[in-house]
Design an enzyme around this catalytic site. Structure first.
Site, PDB file in Angstrom:
ATOM      1  CG  ASN A   7      -1.949   1.086   1.217  1.00 55.11           C
ATOM      2  OD1 ASN A   7      -1.842   2.052   0.456  1.00 55.11           O
ATOM      3  ND2 ASN A   7      -2.942   0.971   2.071  1.00 55.11           N
ATOM      4  NE  ARG A  68      -6.462   1.527  -0.339  1.00 51.69           N
ATOM      5  CZ  ARG A  68      -6.361   2.768   0.102  1.00 51.69           C
ATOM      6  NH1 ARG A  68      -5.193   3.261   0.486  1.00 51.69           N
ATOM      7  NH2 ARG A  68      -7.440   3.535   0.184  1.00 51.69           N
ATOM      8  CG  HIS A 157     -13.329   3.605   1.975  1.00 54.12           C
ATOM      9  ND1 HIS A 157     -14.027   4.669   2.508  1.00 54.12           N
ATOM     10  CD2 HIS A 157     -12.018   3.824   2.259  1.00 54.12           C
ATOM     11  CE1 HIS A 157     -13.180   5.497   3.112  1.00 54.12           C
ATOM     12  NE2 HIS A 157     -11.957   4.995   2.971  1.00 54.12           N
ATOM     13  CG  HIS A 185     -14.365   2.018   5.272  1.00 57.78           C
ATOM     14  ND1 HIS A 185     -13.680   0.832   5.099  1.00 57.78           N
ATOM     15  CD2 HIS A 185     -13.415   2.948   5.541  1.00 57.78           C
ATOM     16  CE1 HIS A 185     -12.390   1.036   5.273  1.00 57.78           C
ATOM     17  NE2 HIS A 185     -12.211   2.319   5.542  1.00 57.78           N
ATOM     18  NE  ARG A 218      -9.873  12.674   3.064  1.00 56.27           N
ATOM     19  CZ  ARG A 218      -9.835  11.389   2.726  1.00 56.27           C
ATOM     20  NH1 ARG A 218     -10.936  10.779   2.329  1.00 56.27           N
ATOM     21  NH2 ARG A 218      -8.707  10.727   2.774  1.00 56.27           N
ATOM     22  N   GLY A 306     -11.688   1.522  11.512  1.00 53.83           N
ATOM     23  CA  GLY A 306     -11.234   1.867  12.856  1.00 53.83           C
ATOM     24  C   GLY A 306     -12.315   2.388  13.786  1.00 53.83           C
ATOM     25  CD  GLU A 360      -9.118  -1.235   3.052  1.00 57.16           C
ATOM     26  OE1 GLU A 360      -9.303  -0.739   1.929  1.00 57.16           O
ATOM     27  OE2 GLU A 360      -8.787  -0.572   4.050  1.00 57.16           O
TER      28      GLU A 360
END
Length: 378
Positions: A7, A68, A157, A185, A218, A306, A360
């Protein structure tokens, strides 16, 4: 097969080595602060990664490498074997994911140097959402902008969403192609997806991962005219990008991007932290309500990642808004420290509510092995 899962971020490189036959994690690590000090670039980071993997695995041989990749645009609807043309295509999509796709391409090239001849597979976050119907992905802007620039809803996601929806369907005792549900998610980046018969039919993130829910830094959804107004007030494109992606969200509302810190502050009487949590939970609840309609009645609401897996007070905040849907929370099950897939709704809840741990890396490893085997390469 032994799969190295990579990743690549703009300033970090996270990896795991997974045995897809035994589902064991044989090695894992993180190379951080790429571009600083002793790790000037991804080439150097990959050298360090290779050393760490060799130290952990000895004589065992890597069979394939899975990457990824955040943005696959409209071209990629499934994992693909990487060659030079695929790498260039990932780079050409960089304007849609400037912090992620360039790093993925650098990681692919660095792997090719360290593991020559080992097949590489790109697994795209956006691929799962290629099933979105046009009514969901299309923006109400001139079609020329879509045709020229690819401006549409893509969703993200997807790897996590595909993984947890299969686990949720199995937990409920139904095949995934009969799963009508909603997957939330929730991490520092957060999204919610509507699934009909196991396929993504709507999702909160859009052209980029900025849209939708209130996230750590964000903004999520915002009136586009705000950006026009700020541009006229003298903000540059770079300043607006920083504002919306790095200076907004929970950080702007409550003074911290970390949900745990905000919860502690709210419990201590900090009104702004409390407001930040309520705005975030209310936004998510609104999306869940809308997606309940989109899937013609959700069988389940799934919390993952998380925050979704570990923050029981936040789950309770969200679910308290969903009483009109007949959702009933089992407070004891919700507060359980178990890390397994579990039900947190009561027996009389109209919609099942599940907590499903995501993985993932396992999903990428499995997709990589399947892609390599399908191509007749081992």
């Amino acid at each position: 097969m032994l799969i190295l899962v990579v990743n690549s971020g703009s300033s970090s490189l996270k990896y795991q080595v997974r045995d897809t036959d035994t589902r064991e994690v044989l090695a894992k690590g993180l190379i951080a602060r790429i571009g600083e000090g002793d790790v000037p670039d991804h080439h150097t980071a990959m050298l360090l990664l290779s050393e760490q993997v060799r130290d952990a695995m000895g004589d065992k041989r890597i069979d394939a490498v899975g990457h990824r990749v955040v943005h696959g645009g409209e071209r990629f609807s499934q994992p693909v074997l990487v060659d030079n043309e695929i790498t260039r295509a990932i780079e050409r999509l960089s304007p849609l994911a400037p912090l992620h796709n360039p790093a993925s391409a650098m990681g692919i090239r660095a792997v090719a140097e360290q593991y020559p001849g080992v097949p590489q597979v790109a697994v795209f976050d956006t691929a799962f959402h290629r099933t979105l119907p046009e009514r969901a992905w299309r923006y109400a802007i001139p079609q020329a902008l879509y045709r020229r620039y690819g401006i549409r809803r893509y969703g993200f996601h997807g790897t996590s969403c595909a993984y947890v929806s299969e686990i949720a369907a199995g937990f409920l005792g139904i095949p995934v192609d009969r799963f009508d549900g909603i997957v939330a998610h929730l991490g520092n980046g957060a999204s919610v997806t509507a699934l009909k018969e196991g396929r993504s039919i709507d999702t909160s993130m859009g052209f980029t991962p900025l849209a939708g829910l209130v996230m750590g830094t964000r903004s999520g959804d915002i009136d586009p005219s705000v950006l026009v107004f700020l541009e006229r007030e003298g903000y540059t494109a770079e300043e607006l990008d920083d504002l919306l992606n790095r200076e907004s969200g929970l950080l702007a509302l409550g003074g911290a991007a970390d949900m745990r810190e905000l919860t502690a502050e709210a419990d201590g009487g900090n009104g702004q932290a409390e407001l930040a949590l309520e705005i975030s939970a209310y936004r998510l609840a609104k999306y869940i309500g809308a997606y309940h309609v989109a899937v013609d009645g959700a069988k389940a609401i799934v919390f993952t990642a998380g925050i979704g897996e570990n923050d029981d007070p936040y789950r309770a905040r969200v679910l308290k808004h969903l009483g009109a849907l007949g959702v009933r929370l089992d407070e004891e099950a919700n507060a359980s420290p178990s890390k397994d897939t579990r039900r947190i709704s009561t027996a009389d809840s109209a919609i099942e509510v599940l907590v499903v741990p995501t993985d993932e890396e396992e999903a990428i490893a499995e997709a990589t092995a399947e892609t390599v085997l399908a191509a007749g390469r081992e």
